[in-house]
Design a protein around this motif. Sequence first.
Motif, PDB file in Angstrom:
ATOM      1  N   GLN A 200       0.841  -1.202   0.000  1.00 18.64           N
ATOM      2  CA  GLN A 200       0.000   0.000   0.000  1.00 18.64           C
ATOM      3  C   GLN A 200       0.880   1.258   0.000  1.00 18.64           C
ATOM      4  O   GLN A 200       0.640   2.207  -0.756  1.00 18.64           O
ATOM      5  N   ALA A 201       1.933   1.231   0.826  1.00 15.92           N
ATOM      6  CA  ALA A 201       2.846   2.380   0.901  1.00 15.92           C
ATOM      7  C   ALA A 201       3.511   2.621  -0.454  1.00 15.92           C
ATOM      8  O   ALA A 201       3.699   3.763  -0.877  1.00 15.92           O
ATOM      9  N   GLN A 202       3.830   1.535  -1.144  1.00 17.60           N
ATOM     10  CA  GLN A 202       4.447   1.660  -2.471  1.00 17.60           C
ATOM     11  C   GLN A 202       3.507   2.391  -3.430  1.00 17.60           C
ATOM     12  O   GLN A 202       3.916   3.319  -4.142  1.00 17.60           O
ATOM     13  N   ALA A 203       2.233   1.970  -3.436  1.00 17.76           N
ATOM     14  CA  ALA A 203       1.246   2.601  -4.323  1.00 17.76           C
ATOM     15  C   ALA A 203       1.070   4.081  -3.965  1.00 17.76           C
ATOM     16  O   ALA A 203       1.053   4.951  -4.843  1.00 17.76           O
ATOM     17  N   ASP A 204       0.980   4.365  -2.665  1.00 17.37           N
ATOM     18  CA  ASP A 204       0.803   5.750  -2.215  1.00 17.37           C
ATOM     19  C   ASP A 204       2.005   6.625  -2.595  1.00 17.37           C
ATOM     20  O   ASP A 204       1.853   7.749  -3.071  1.00 17.37           O
ATOM     21  N   LEU A 205       3.198   6.062  -2.352  1.00 17.33           N
ATOM     22  CA  LEU A 205       4.412   6.831  -2.646  1.00 17.33           C
ATOM     23  C   LEU A 205       4.559   7.093  -4.139  1.00 17.33           C
ATOM     24  O   LEU A 205       4.940   8.187  -4.556  1.00 17.33           O
ATOM     25  N   ARG A 206       4.230   6.075  -4.933  1.00 19.53           N
ATOM     26  CA  ARG A 206       4.309   6.248  -6.393  1.00 19.53           C
ATOM     27  C   ARG A 206       3.416   7.390  -6.842  1.00 19.53           C
ATOM     28  O   ARG A 206       3.832   8.242  -7.633  1.00 19.53           O
ATOM     29  N   MET A 207       2.226   7.399  -6.290  1.00 16.52           N
ATOM     30  CA  MET A 207       1.273   8.451  -6.620  1.00 16.52           C
ATOM     31  C   MET A 207       1.821   9.817  -6.232  1.00 16.52           C
ATOM     32  O   MET A 207       1.815  10.765  -7.022  1.00 16.52           O
ATOM     33  N   ALA A 208       2.309   9.911  -5.004  1.00 20.46           N
ATOM     34  CA  ALA A 208       2.825  11.195  -4.506  1.00 20.46           C
ATOM     35  C   ALA A 208       4.012  11.666  -5.342  1.00 20.46           C
ATOM     36  O   ALA A 208       4.122  12.848  -5.678  1.00 20.46           O
ATOM     37  N   ILE A 211       3.064  13.078  -8.746  1.00 22.04           N
ATOM     38  CA  ILE A 211       2.563  14.450  -8.640  1.00 22.04           C
ATOM     39  C   ILE A 211       3.740  15.412  -8.483  1.00 22.04           C
ATOM     40  O   ILE A 211       3.857  16.416  -9.173  1.00 22.04           O
ATOM     41  N   LEU A 212       4.650  15.027  -7.575  1.00 27.26           N
ATOM     42  CA  LEU A 212       5.815  15.868  -7.298  1.00 27.26           C
ATOM     43  C   LEU A 212       6.674  16.082  -8.547  1.00 27.26           C
ATOM     44  O   LEU A 212       7.186  17.168  -8.795  1.00 27.26           O
ATOM     45  N   HIS A 213       6.829  15.024  -9.363  1.00 28.43           N
ATOM     46  CA  HIS A 213       7.734  15.092 -10.515  1.00 28.43           C
ATOM     47  C   HIS A 213       7.004  15.339 -11.830  1.00 28.43           C
ATOM     48  O   HIS A 213       7.634  15.346 -12.887  1.00 28.43           O
ATOM     49  N   ALA A 218       9.095  10.646 -15.063  1.00 23.25           N
ATOM     50  CA  ALA A 218      10.130  11.419 -14.377  1.00 23.25           C
ATOM     51  C   ALA A 218      10.260  11.040 -12.904  1.00 23.25           C
ATOM     52  O   ALA A 218      11.218  11.450 -12.241  1.00 23.25           O
ATOM     53  N   ALA A 219       9.294  10.271 -12.399  1.00 22.91           N
ATOM     54  CA  ALA A 219       9.304   9.958 -10.966  1.00 22.91           C
ATOM     55  C   ALA A 219      10.320   8.857 -10.663  1.00 22.91           C
ATOM     56  O   ALA A 219      10.481   7.932 -11.455  1.00 22.91           O
ATOM     57  N   PRO A 220      11.010   8.950  -9.536  1.00 26.20           N
ATOM     58  CA  PRO A 220      11.944   7.882  -9.168  1.00 26.20           C
ATOM     59  C   PRO A 220      11.199   6.586  -8.868  1.00 26.20           C
ATOM     60  O   PRO A 220      10.066   6.622  -8.375  1.00 26.20           O
ATOM     61  N   PRO A 221      11.810   5.448  -9.189  1.00 31.62           N
ATOM     62  CA  PRO A 221      11.132   4.168  -8.921  1.00 31.62           C
ATOM     63  C   PRO A 221      10.966   3.912  -7.427  1.00 31.62           C
ATOM     64  O   PRO A 221      11.785   4.350  -6.620  1.00 31.62           O
ATOM     65  N   VAL A 222       9.892   3.247  -7.074  1.00 33.65           N
ATOM     66  CA  VAL A 222       9.646   2.854  -5.682  1.00 33.65           C
ATOM     67  C   VAL A 222       9.549   1.332  -5.648  1.00 33.65           C
ATOM     68  O   VAL A 222       8.666   0.744  -6.281  1.00 33.65           O
ATOM     69  N   LEU A 223      10.460   0.697  -4.939  1.00 37.45           N
ATOM     70  CA  LEU A 223      10.502  -0.766  -4.908  1.00 37.45           C
ATOM     71  C   LEU A 223      10.322  -1.284  -3.490  1.00 37.45           C
ATOM     72  O   LEU A 223      10.465  -0.536  -2.521  1.00 37.45           O
ATOM     73  N   LEU A 224      10.013  -2.555  -3.404  1.00 35.15           N
ATOM     74  CA  LEU A 224       9.871  -3.205  -2.095  1.00 35.15           C
ATOM     75  C   LEU A 224      11.051  -4.153  -1.875  1.00 35.15           C
ATOM     76  O   LEU A 224      11.535  -4.769  -2.822  1.00 35.15           O
ATOM     77  N   CYS A 225      11.484  -4.259  -0.631  1.00 34.27           N
ATOM     78  CA  CYS A 225      12.511  -5.259  -0.345  1.00 34.27           C
ATOM     79  C   CYS A 225      12.430  -5.708   1.107  1.00 34.27           C
ATOM     80  O   CYS A 225      11.829  -5.039   1.955  1.00 34.27           O
ATOM     81  N   SER A 226      13.013  -6.847   1.350  1.00 39.74           N
ATOM     82  CA  SER A 226      13.178  -7.320   2.720  1.00 39.74           C
ATOM     83  C   SER A 226      14.616  -7.802   2.869  1.00 39.74           C
ATOM     84  O   SER A 226      15.016  -8.782   2.232  1.00 39.74           O
TER      85      SER A 226
END
Length: 312
Positions: A200-208, A211-213, A218-226
Amino acid sequence: MTQQRDRRWLARAITLVESTRAEDEQAAERLLAEIAPDTGRALRVGVSGPPGVGKSTFLDALGIHLVGRGHRVAVLAVDPSSPISGGSILADKTRMERLARCDAAFIRPSPGAGALGGVARRTREAMLVCEAAGHDVILVETIGVGQSETDVSLMTDHFLVLALPGAGDELQGLKKGIVELADSIAITKADGDNLARATQAQADLRMALQILHGGAAAAPPVLLCSALQGTGIAEVWSAVEAAVARARQDGSLAARRGAQIRAWFHRAIEERVLQRFLTDPAVRARMHALELELDQGRVQPGAAARRLVEGA
Ligand SMILES: Nc1nc2c(ncn2[C@@H]2O[C@H](COP(=O)(O)OP(=O)(O)OP(=O)(O)O)[C@@H](O)[C@H]2O)c(=O)[nH]1
Ligand SMILES: [Mg+2]
C-alpha cells in the motif's frame, strides 16, 4: 605511498585523509593528487533513511549480493555524530556481520566530527581512497539528519532512500527535502505482516512522487525489499544500475559529477576562509571585545559582525 594498495595501505591512507592534524594536511593532499588518476570509476550510491529503517541490515544484504557478483564494495558513513559521545552510530560493523567478514568488502564508520563541515569532506576523500584501492561500488550511508543527506547526495551518483512501510501517511518519516533528493526509493521490511502495508505504501508513494515530478516517467522508482528475507535486493540494485546507466548515456552523470566537484571546491573555500579567520589571534581578541560590548547591549549582533569582518 606508492606501495601495493592492499588493506593495510587503505587503512593507513584513510587515517591520513581523515586526520584533523595540521601537519598531516600536505601529505593528505599529495596522496589525493597521486591517486586521482585511479579514482572516479566506481559506482557511488548514497543510502539514506531514518533511524531503524533497516539501513545496516539492507547494506549487509546488498553488500553480500554485490560481492557475490564479483564487486568490491566499500561502505562509508556520513553521520552527524553525537556531540556528546563524539561517537559514530552509522556503518556499525556489528549490524553488518556477514559483509564485515568478506575480504572484498571494506566498512568504515563515520569519521568523528572535527573541523567545520569536515565529516562529509573526509568521507568523500575516504571514498576516493577506496576507489584507488580497487573498490568499484561505494555505498555511503547517512541517517539524514541536518544537512547530511545533501552532503551524501553531493558525493554520489545515485541517492537511494529507504522508507518504512507507511502507517497511513505515505510520506511519513520522510523529510520533504530527502524525497526531493531521492533517485530511487526502497520500502524496507516488506515481509510477513508488513507486506500488505508495504505494498500500500508503495502505491501511495508512487502516486505522490508522480505528482511531485509531474508524471510517471520522471518519478523515481519505488521498490519493495526485505533485507531479512533477502527479497527485492537484486531488484533494487538493478533499478540503481539502470538509472545510473541512463544518466551516463544522457550526460547527466557527467554533469552531476562536474557540479559536485565545483560544490566541494566552494565548500572547501568557505571552510578554509572561515577557519583562517576565526583562528587568527587578532580576530579572536577583537571578537572577545565585541562580545563584551554585546553583553552590555552597546552593539547589535549584525553590526558587531560587520565591524569584526571589516576590521572597523
Ligand atoms: N522484518 C524485518 N525487519 C528488519 C528488516 N531489516 C531490518 N529489520 C530490523 O529493523 C531493526 C533496525 O534495523 P537496522 O538495520 O539496525 O536499521 P538502521 O536503519 O541501520 O538503524 P540505525 O543504524 O539505528 O539508524 C532491526 O531490529 C532489524 O532486525 C527487514 O527486512 N525485515
Ligand atoms: Mg544502522
